[in-house]
Design an enzyme around this catalytic site. Structure first.
Site, mmCIF file in Angstrom:
data_model
loop_
_atom_site.group_PDB
_atom_site.id
_atom_site.type_symbol
_atom_site.label_atom_id
_atom_site.label_comp_id
_atom_site.label_asym_id
_atom_site.label_seq_id
_atom_site.Cartn_x
_atom_site.Cartn_y
_atom_site.Cartn_z
ATOM 1 N N PHE A 37 0.776 -1.281 0.341
ATOM 2 C CA PHE A 37 -0.104 -0.052 0.014
ATOM 3 C C PHE A 37 0.790 1.380 0.032
ATOM 4 O O PHE A 37 0.348 2.318 -0.640
ATOM 5 C CB PHE A 37 -0.927 0.040 1.187
ATOM 6 N N LYS A 38 2.047 1.119 0.537
ATOM 7 C CA LYS A 38 2.966 2.266 0.697
ATOM 8 C C LYS A 38 3.307 3.007 -0.714
ATOM 9 O O LYS A 38 4.093 4.071 -0.775
ATOM 10 C CB LYS A 38 4.069 2.199 1.558
ATOM 11 N N ASP A 39 3.223 2.094 -1.765
ATOM 12 C CA ASP A 39 3.506 2.597 -3.053
ATOM 13 C C ASP A 39 3.111 3.982 -3.372
ATOM 14 O O ASP A 39 3.566 4.709 -3.973
ATOM 15 C CB ASP A 39 3.038 1.490 -4.371
ATOM 16 N N THR B 57 7.470 -0.095 4.140
ATOM 17 C CA THR B 57 7.873 1.296 3.966
ATOM 18 C C THR B 57 9.211 1.428 3.108
ATOM 19 O O THR B 57 9.404 2.189 2.184
ATOM 20 C CB THR B 57 7.854 2.290 5.158
#
Length: 438
Positions: free
Chosen positions: A106-108, A140
């Site tokens: 999701f951190k993309d 991350t």
């Protein structure tokens, strides 16, 4: 837009300073002075809008005063070169799949947005190199490293706890080279985060080199994560299932759920939120008792959530003026042991055929246990299960196929710098390394 510190002792900053500095001078986190509500007409037609257009509308409310429209649109559209779809898992439970980006996590979204926004500001400033420090408990590091890889004028230092991230995760930021330096800290995630925070507060180091952070303490990292919650609402509205929507977010440093709460403040019609924890249950205990008591983090299967003092608690606390009553009226919690996480992965697969990663498993289980009649739940599947292949296969008995781009990372050669958790050692390394590579 001006940004103030959660500690209220630093001068207000503009977006440029908030992004480049990362942390306020008083160690507080930056908060926007205003959160603009989005107009009713936006929500009326949101289900007809594509993801990128939705995201640009939200980004304009956050950043439109400080970034020209053409540049902001390009930043948003470049960031979202992939989808974040909503997928049905079972009746009334859906997952928001956030693993379709380059590093399958999701951190993309936040990392890619921040890299592009920081490059926009650096180009305005001139040629001085910016050094990005990022502490990671898993995903991350890979998202930030890949988001900034090859970006002129930026060098990234990824600090990670030795032996406490999966081999696949480690390979995604230790094999890149170029402008990415991986630092393997003999400690836990909280030690890595402490090194980063202390670096920002060290005057000599900051005179020597320009530092910023790409952790979710940075407003340019966490705010864009609101984009996919608006998109999830749009997709659920298109299905006619948006009226009593509950969103469950697996939570570690709490940047992801904080972005969702900012979306809610902007008018996003989510009924309530659930923060799903692993054994690092500091926030869960706060919800129950009203006391926030950080502790050393515990290593678990859901390692990206192994945070004992979540930075973004300060933002949640500030957003609701420190009111425990307001926070608990909107957010409930859950916390699960490793055994309960394994059980959720196993039962989820056997009953639905859907393969969960350990973090998504916390979100799925929390929804299963907390969803009330008439509600529809969406939980975040924050990383591709292949990133935890051995754990997931052992729990489910299912074979997890490794996507081609993940397999490519595994072929690379590990390059990392061993580091103690002593700040003076880290400081000396940065001073020396930056002099040689600046």
């Amino acid at each position: 837009m001006k940004y103030y510190s959660t500690n209220k002792k630093a001068p207000a900053a503009d977006l440029h300073k908030a992004v480049v500095k990362g942390l306020a001078e008083d160690r507080g986190l930056y908060m926007p002075e205003h959160i603009k509500p989005l107009p009713e007409v936006f929500f009326d037609r949101i289900d007809k809008m594509p993801f990128q257009e939705i995201a640009y509308t939200v980004a304009d409310a956050f950043f439109g005063e400080d970034v020209d429209a053409g540049s902001l649109k390009q930043i948003v559209y470049d960031t979202l070169s992939f989808d974040c779809p909503v997928v049905k898992v079972e009746e009334d439970i859906y997952t928001l799949e956030l693993f379709h980006g380059p590093t399958l996590a999701f951190k993309d979204v936040g990392a890619r947005f921040m890299a592009r926004l920081l490059r926009y500001f650096i180009r305005q400033e001139g040629k001085e190199q910016v050094n990005v420090l990022v502490a990671t408990s898993g995903d991350t590091g890979s998202a930030v490293a890949n988001g900034f890889l090859g970006v002129d004028g930026i060098h990234v230092y990824v600090l990670y706890p030795k032996g406490k991230v999966s081999k696949i995760q480690e390979s995604q930021f230790t094999t890149l080279g170029k402008n990415i330096t991986a630092i393997e800290v003999d400690g836990v995630f909280d030690d890595c985060q402490a090194l980063v925070k202390n670096a920002f507060m060290d005057k000599e180091l900051n005179r020597h080199m320009k530092l910023t952070s790409a952790n979710s303490i940075n407003v340019a990292r966490f705010l864009p994560q609101a984009f996919y919650y608006f998109n999830a609402y749009a997709r659920m509205k298109a299905l006619g299932k948006a009226d009593n929507l509950v969103v469950c977010v697996p939570s570690g440093n709490f940047g992801n759920i904080t972005a969702a709460l900012f979306g809610h403040r902007m008018g996003l019609p989510i009924k309530r939120f659930i923060a799903a924890n692993n054994a690092n249950d500091i926030f869960y205990k706060y919800l129950l008792t009203g006391k926030y008591e950080p502790k050393a983090s515990i290593q678990t299967l859901a390692n990206a959530m192994d945070v004992g003092d979540p930075s973004n608690f300060a933002r949640i606390y500030d957003l609701y003026n420190g009111s425990h009553e307001k926070i608990t009226s909107l957010i409930s919690g859950a916390a699960y042991t490793d055994e309960q996480i394994r059980e959720a992965m196993m039962k989820g697969y056997l009953s639905t055929g859907y393969i969960l990663d350990p973090h998504g498993a916390c979100g799925y289980r929390a929804l299963k246990e907390a969803l009330e009649e008439g509600e529809t739940g969406v939980f975040c599947e924050t990383a591709h299960p292949a990133k935890f292949k051995e754990t997931v296969e052992a729990a489910t008995g299912a074979e997890v196929e490794v996507p081609a781009r993940l397999a490519e990372f595994m072929k690379g050669t590990k390059q990392s710098v061993p580091m103690t958790k002593d700040f003076e050692d880290f400081k000396q390394f940065l001073m020396t390394y930056a002099s040689c590579h600046g």
